[in-house]
Design a protein around this motif. Structure first.
Motif, short mmCIF file in Angstrom:
data_model
loop_
_atom_site.label_atom_id
_atom_site.label_comp_id
_atom_site.label_asym_id
_atom_site.label_seq_id
_atom_site.Cartn_x
_atom_site.Cartn_y
_atom_site.Cartn_z
N GLU A 74 36.48 46.16 37.39
CA GLU A 74 36.66 47.60 37.43
C GLU A 74 37.82 48.02 36.52
OE1 GLU A 74 35.28 48.08 42.11
OE2 GLU A 74 37.41 48.12 41.60
N ASP A 75 37.75 49.28 36.05
CA ASP A 75 38.84 49.88 35.26
C ASP A 75 39.27 48.97 34.11
OD1 ASP A 75 38.88 52.07 37.04
OD2 ASP A 75 40.18 50.96 38.41
N LEU A 77 40.44 47.65 30.63
CA LEU A 77 41.25 48.11 29.50
C LEU A 77 41.20 47.04 28.42
CD1 LEU A 77 43.41 49.99 28.16
CD2 LEU A 77 45.14 48.58 29.32
N GLU A 93 42.29 43.74 30.28
CA GLU A 93 42.71 43.95 31.67
C GLU A 93 41.52 44.42 32.49
OE1 GLU A 93 45.66 46.87 32.72
OE2 GLU A 93 47.09 46.04 31.30
N ALA A 94 41.52 44.05 33.78
CA ALA A 94 40.52 44.58 34.70
C ALA A 94 41.02 44.37 36.13
CB ALA A 94 39.16 43.92 34.51
N THR A 95 40.46 45.12 37.05
CA THR A 95 40.78 44.97 38.47
C THR A 95 39.65 44.22 39.15
OG1 THR A 95 42.10 47.00 38.51
CG2 THR A 95 41.27 46.19 40.62
N ARG A 100 44.94 43.38 39.83
CA ARG A 100 44.89 43.69 38.40
C ARG A 100 45.16 42.43 37.62
NH1 ARG A 100 42.18 47.45 35.65
NH2 ARG A 100 43.20 48.04 33.67
N THR A 137 52.93 50.24 39.58
CA THR A 137 51.80 50.63 40.42
C THR A 137 51.88 50.03 41.81
OG1 THR A 137 50.39 48.77 39.77
CG2 THR A 137 50.34 50.74 38.37
#
Length: 256
Positions: A74-75, A77, A93-95, A100, A137
């Motif tokens: 997810e999400d 980058l 990057e990813a979740t 993360r 975060t």
């Protein structure tokens, strides 16, 4: 959750070794560096057949990073923020299940002095800024990959011989310490606080047989990830295979 990093030194050239290791080690998440292929030629099918979701960021013949996960990514980058003109494929990057995961391939920087070393330091400055944003975060963050930095003399088999190398320059080490000073934990040094734990052996001069290695592949954990750390280790087995990468995997396990 088992998370791994591996500089595979060409994902297509090492594909049989990589697939064997994935089947055996069964990481939930793995980030690759030096995939050395454009996205369209990445051997996606073989990894999907093992149950992995993929996000890739490649370029022809050089660099290239990828993240594979048994859980949805997810999400995502792609590219390290801070320099839109930098087209080298070195960051992703990813979740994954609330964690993360950032996979990076930091520039080597040799020769010193020179433009390549200057680029390395600029890249590390951008990495510091991104690492600071991530730690703010307050989520679990695993900042991992090939850092091309030996943090201390214990991380290189011959500190005198490497004194002029970009991996061991005071500026490189200072930039690495600055990441730790943000609050990140060097996961391997939690489980192995003393002694060498090499992750790379050159192909030349019998380095592998002599155990003439360096530690340049690292897993840095935010406080929220470090609180969940079970263990971290270097898996030396793939380096002993035929047609091996000159790096070997590093992995950590986090509690759910």
């Amino acid at each position: 959750m088992k998370i791994a990093t591996w500089n595979v030194n060409s994902v297509k050239a090492r594909l049989p070794n990589v697939l064997t290791w994935l089947s055996d080690a069964a990481p939930d998440v793995v980030v690759f560096q030096e995939t050395k292929t454009v996205d369209v030629d990445f051997p996606r099918f073989e990894f999907e057949a093992l149950g992995y979701h993929l996000e890739i960021h490649g370029q022809k013949s050089y660099n290239g990073v990828a993240i594979l996960s048994r859980h949805p990514l997810e999400d995502v980058l792609i590219r390290l923020p801070g320099d839109d003109s930098d087209e080298q494929a070195r960051y992703i990057e990813a979740t994954v299940k609330g964690v993360r995961v950032a996979g990076l391939y930091l520039p080597n920087g040799n020769p010193v002095p020179g433009e390549k070393f200057d680029y390395k330091l600029r890249w590390m400055k951008r990495l510091h800024a991104r690492a600071q944003q991530l730690i703010a975060t307050e989520q679990p963050v695993v900042l991992t990959g090939d850092y091309n930095v030996c943090p201390e003399d214990i991380d290189v088999y011959d500190p005198v011989a490497f004194a002029g190398d970009a991996l061991c320059q005071p500026e490189s080490r200072s930039a690495f310490r600055a990441l730790l000073n943000l609050g990140y934990t060097d996961a391997l040094r939690v489980t192995k606080p003393q002694g060498p734990a090499y992750t790379y052996w050159d192909y030349q001069a019998g380095a592998w047989a002599k155990d003439n290695g360096v530690r340049i592949d690292h897993m840095l954990l935010s406080p929220q990830a470090a609180d969940r750390l079970v263990t971290c280790a270097v898996d030396r087995r793939p380096r002993a295979q035929e047609k091996a990468s000159d790096h070997t995997p590093v992995w950590c396990e986090l509690t759910d």
